[in-house]
Design a protein around this motif. Structure first.
Motif, PDB file in Angstrom:
ATOM      1  N   HIS A 137       0.815  -1.211   0.000  1.00 27.11           N
ATOM      2  CA  HIS A 137       0.000   0.000   0.000  1.00 27.11           C
ATOM      3  C   HIS A 137       0.851   1.265   0.000  1.00 27.11           C
ATOM      4  O   HIS A 137       0.408   2.309   0.451  1.00 27.11           O
ATOM      5  CB  HIS A 137      -0.989   0.027   1.178  1.00 27.11           C
ATOM      6  CG  HIS A 137      -1.783  -1.239   1.325  1.00 27.11           C
ATOM      7  ND1 HIS A 137      -1.770  -2.005   2.465  1.00 27.11           N
ATOM      8  CD2 HIS A 137      -2.572  -1.902   0.454  1.00 27.11           C
ATOM      9  CE1 HIS A 137      -2.531  -3.071   2.286  1.00 27.11           C
ATOM     10  NE2 HIS A 137      -3.028  -3.043   1.069  1.00 27.11           N
ATOM     11  N   ASP A 184      -5.331  -4.323   4.977  1.00 29.76           N
ATOM     12  CA  ASP A 184      -6.120  -5.269   4.199  1.00 29.76           C
ATOM     13  C   ASP A 184      -7.261  -5.856   5.013  1.00 29.76           C
ATOM     14  O   ASP A 184      -7.113  -6.126   6.198  1.00 29.76           O
ATOM     15  CB  ASP A 184      -5.247  -6.442   3.735  1.00 29.76           C
ATOM     16  CG  ASP A 184      -4.305  -6.030   2.619  1.00 29.76           C
ATOM     17  OD1 ASP A 184      -4.558  -5.010   1.964  1.00 29.76           O
ATOM     18  OD2 ASP A 184      -3.316  -6.748   2.411  1.00 29.76           O
ATOM     19  N   HIS A 207      -9.564  -8.479  -2.142  1.00 30.35           N
ATOM     20  CA  HIS A 207      -9.736  -8.079  -0.751  1.00 30.35           C
ATOM     21  C   HIS A 207     -10.053  -6.585  -0.683  1.00 30.35           C
ATOM     22  O   HIS A 207      -9.923  -5.865  -1.672  1.00 30.35           O
ATOM     23  CB  HIS A 207      -8.488  -8.424   0.076  1.00 30.35           C
ATOM     24  CG  HIS A 207      -7.268  -7.634  -0.289  1.00 30.35           C
ATOM     25  ND1 HIS A 207      -6.423  -7.973  -1.307  1.00 30.35           N
ATOM     26  CD2 HIS A 207      -6.760  -6.498   0.240  1.00 30.35           C
ATOM     27  CE1 HIS A 207      -5.446  -7.088  -1.384  1.00 30.35           C
ATOM     28  NE2 HIS A 207      -5.619  -6.186  -0.459  1.00 30.35           N
ATOM     29  N   HIS A 219     -10.184  -2.796   1.860  1.00 28.05           N
ATOM     30  CA  HIS A 219      -9.234  -2.002   2.642  1.00 28.05           C
ATOM     31  C   HIS A 219      -9.902  -1.158   3.709  1.00 28.05           C
ATOM     32  O   HIS A 219     -10.998  -0.640   3.517  1.00 28.05           O
ATOM     33  CB  HIS A 219      -8.425  -1.099   1.701  1.00 28.05           C
ATOM     34  CG  HIS A 219      -7.528  -1.874   0.809  1.00 28.05           C
ATOM     35  ND1 HIS A 219      -7.863  -2.187  -0.478  1.00 28.05           N
ATOM     36  CD2 HIS A 219      -6.329  -2.452   1.044  1.00 28.05           C
ATOM     37  CE1 HIS A 219      -6.889  -2.930  -1.009  1.00 28.05           C
ATOM     38  NE2 HIS A 219      -5.959  -3.105  -0.109  1.00 28.05           N
ATOM     39  N   GLU A 277       0.074  -2.607  -4.342  1.00 24.56           N
ATOM     40  CA  GLU A 277       0.316  -3.796  -3.535  1.00 24.56           C
ATOM     41  C   GLU A 277       0.475  -4.989  -4.465  1.00 24.56           C
ATOM     42  O   GLU A 277       0.007  -4.984  -5.601  1.00 24.56           O
ATOM     43  CB  GLU A 277      -0.832  -4.025  -2.558  1.00 24.56           C
ATOM     44  CG  GLU A 277      -2.159  -4.309  -3.257  1.00 24.56           C
ATOM     45  CD  GLU A 277      -3.309  -4.403  -2.261  1.00 24.56           C
ATOM     46  OE1 GLU A 277      -3.047  -4.643  -1.083  1.00 24.56           O
ATOM     47  OE2 GLU A 277      -4.458  -4.228  -2.688  1.00 24.56           O
TER      48      GLU A 277
HETATM   49 ZN    ZN Z   1      -4.416  -4.496   0.156  1.00 28.15          ZN
END
Ligand code: ZN
Ligand code: ZN
Length: 147
Positions: free
Chosen positions: A35, A103, A90, A92, A83
């Protein structure tokens, strides 16, 4: 932090990209600091390689996103973050105060893991959810949060 055995050289070759020092360095940096935004990646790559132009780092980031090696997320009001955790859709958590990104697993391994009430005929392959709030460091009190 190296939990996923991400090997930049092998990943680049598998994606059909030439293995170059800047590309390996960028991927290494993003593995170590998920990130990160482009500025942070550039600074870390310079620590490793010496002089690398900002443009070169941007080019590498764009090529790697295009090849599916990096995922680009762009929380509203924040610089784009990168990332190496791609393809699992996924989500955030973003801290409004310090910008920390964490995450959140949803249904790992299948995307999208959310379904709209009406897809309007779209073939949907990704759902992106950003949860905003204050991280533990920035929150004066942990009360009132989602348990
Ligand atoms: Zn992530
Ligand atoms: Zn924070």
């Amino acid at each position: 932090m190296h939990t996923d055995h991400f090997d930049p050289r092998r990943q680049l070759r598998a994606a059909g990209l030439r293995v170059t020092a800047p590309r390996v360095a960028v991927l290494d940096v993003v593995v170590a600091q998920p990130h990160s935004d482009a500025d942070r990646v550039t600074a870390a790559v310079r620590e490793r390689l010496g002089s690398v132009s900002t443009q070169a780092v941007y080019d590498v980031l764009r090529a790697c996103v295009g090849a599916g090696l990096l995922r680009r997320i762009e929380p509203a009001g924040s610089a784009a973050r990168y990332e190496t955790r791609t393809g699992d859709n996924h989500h955030h958590l973003v801290c409004r105060s310090c910008g920390t990104v964490v995450d959140v697993d949803c249904v790992v391994g299948s995307a999208p893991c959310l379904e709209p009430s009406d897809a309007h005929g779209f073939a949907i392959d990704e759902a992106e959810v950003v949860f905003w709030g204050l991280c533990p460091d920035c929150s004066p009190s942990a009360r009132g949060g989602v348990e």
